[in-house]
Every structure is written in structure tokens, then in C-alpha cells.
Design a protein around this motif. Structure first.
Motif: not given
Length: 197
Positions: A78-81, A87-91, A136-137, A182-193
């Protein structure tokens, strides 16, 4: 007791039973007989569904690693920034280290097996690759590799220390590693395969 085609969940019950046994008695404590009894299936079901104990253990650990990857996905998806990702990694660190001891034990049992046997090392490598794909997203590959190691290490230390460190320590560690990474959400990044081979 349901049998044959009327018992479609038998294979999953066996895998769950094996993971429970590993958590209680270690890999050395698992046998076909114990797993069958725990799963509530006939002993013959073990060799019907799994050609060997090695195959049974590999599938059970694959199932387990997928549940941990799902936790990564849930926490980071759910992270977008970059800040939300940090914060998600800490959690995630605090979630993994504050959870039940079962997952901690299963992780360490798998690592011990992987240290001795190449087939299991490939399983842990695939697990790490899936975790890094999610990271990597939000972060560059090198930072993601470092974060993956940090998550594993801090989770273990927090879980086993008699006086686990506070959240602020985790926040500082994540900030140090991700400074400039940090690179921010990568364009086209989808679910983990699926696991990479």
C-alpha cells in the motif's frame, strides 16, 4: 475420516502438520508416521502425495516462505511514497519480531537446512528474491538487498533479546540504509511473481 477424492484438502493438511512438527521438534523430529497422525490421514497418504521426506520438507518450507512473502506484500503493497515505504519496513520488522515463535523457529530451521544442503539454499535464495522484488518497488536494488538483510537481522534480534530495542532504533536503522536509496514506486511494478529459478 474422508478419503481419496472426497478429501481434497489432504495434501494441505499434511504440509501444515509438517510445519507444526518442525516448529515443535525441529526437522529431525519429523517422520511420515508423525505427520500422518498430526494431519489425521492414513500413513499411506504420505508416500502417495510425496515421493520422499525431502520432497515433503521442501514443499512445506516453500509453503511457509510464501506466507512470509505475503506479509511483505501486505505491509509494503500500500505504500505510495518513500516515507510510507520506510514506515512499512519498520512495521514489518516489529510485526515479524513480535509475532508467534512458530514463524521464527521455522525460519531458523530452514536457514540451518539451507546452510547444509544446496537444494534448500535455492529455496531461501528464491524467497529472498521475492522479498527484494517487493522492496525494489520503492528502493534501488542495492538498498533493497541491505533492507532485506536488516529486516531478517533486526527481527531475529528483537525476538530473541531479553530487552528488545524500541521502535526508534528500527526507524533510525531504516533511515540510515535508505538515505538516498529510495526510488519511489516504480512504474509498472506489479505483484511479486513466483520464485525465481
Amino acid at each position: 475420516m474422508a478419503t481419496g477424492k472426497t478429501d481434497p484438502d489432504r495434501r494441505e493438511r499434511i504440509l501444515a502438520a509438517v510445519l507444526d512438527l518442525i516448529a515443535e521438534d525441529g526437522v529431525a523430529g519429523v517422520s511420515h508416521r508423525k505427520a500422518a497422525a498430526r494431519a489425521g490421514v492414513p500413513l499411506g497418504s504420505m508416500t502417495y502425495h510425496f515421493a520422499s521426506m525431502d520432497e515433503l520438507l521442501r514443499e512445506a518450507f516453500t509453503r511457509f516462505s510464501s506466507t512470509i512473502v505475503a506479509v511483505f506484500e501486505e505491509r509494503l503493497g500500500a505504500a505510495t511514497t518513500a516515507d510510507e515505504a520506510r514506515a512499512a519496513v519498520v512495521g514489518l520488522v516489529h510485526h515479524l519480531s513480535s509475532g508467534n515463535q512458530r514463524d521464527l523457529i521455522l525460519t531458523q530451521e530452514l536457514y540451518t537446512l539451507a546452510a547444509r544442503r544446496p537444494a534448500y539454499r535455492e529455496l531461501t535464495r528464491a524467497w529472498m528474491a521475492r522479498s527484494r522484488t517487493i522492496l525494489e518497488r520503492h528502493f534501488d536494488p542495492d538498498t533493497s538487498r541491505q533492507l532485506d538483510a536488516l529486516i531478517e537481522g533486526l527481527s531475529l534480534h528483537r525476538a530473541l533479546d531479553t530487552e528488545p530495542h524500541e521502535r526508534a532504533v528500527t526507524v533510525e536503522a531504516v533511515e540510515r540504509i535508505t538515505a538516498g536509496g529510495a526510488s519511489g514506486p516504480r512504474e509498472g511494478a506489479g505483484q511479486a511473481g513466483p520464485p525465481r529459478s
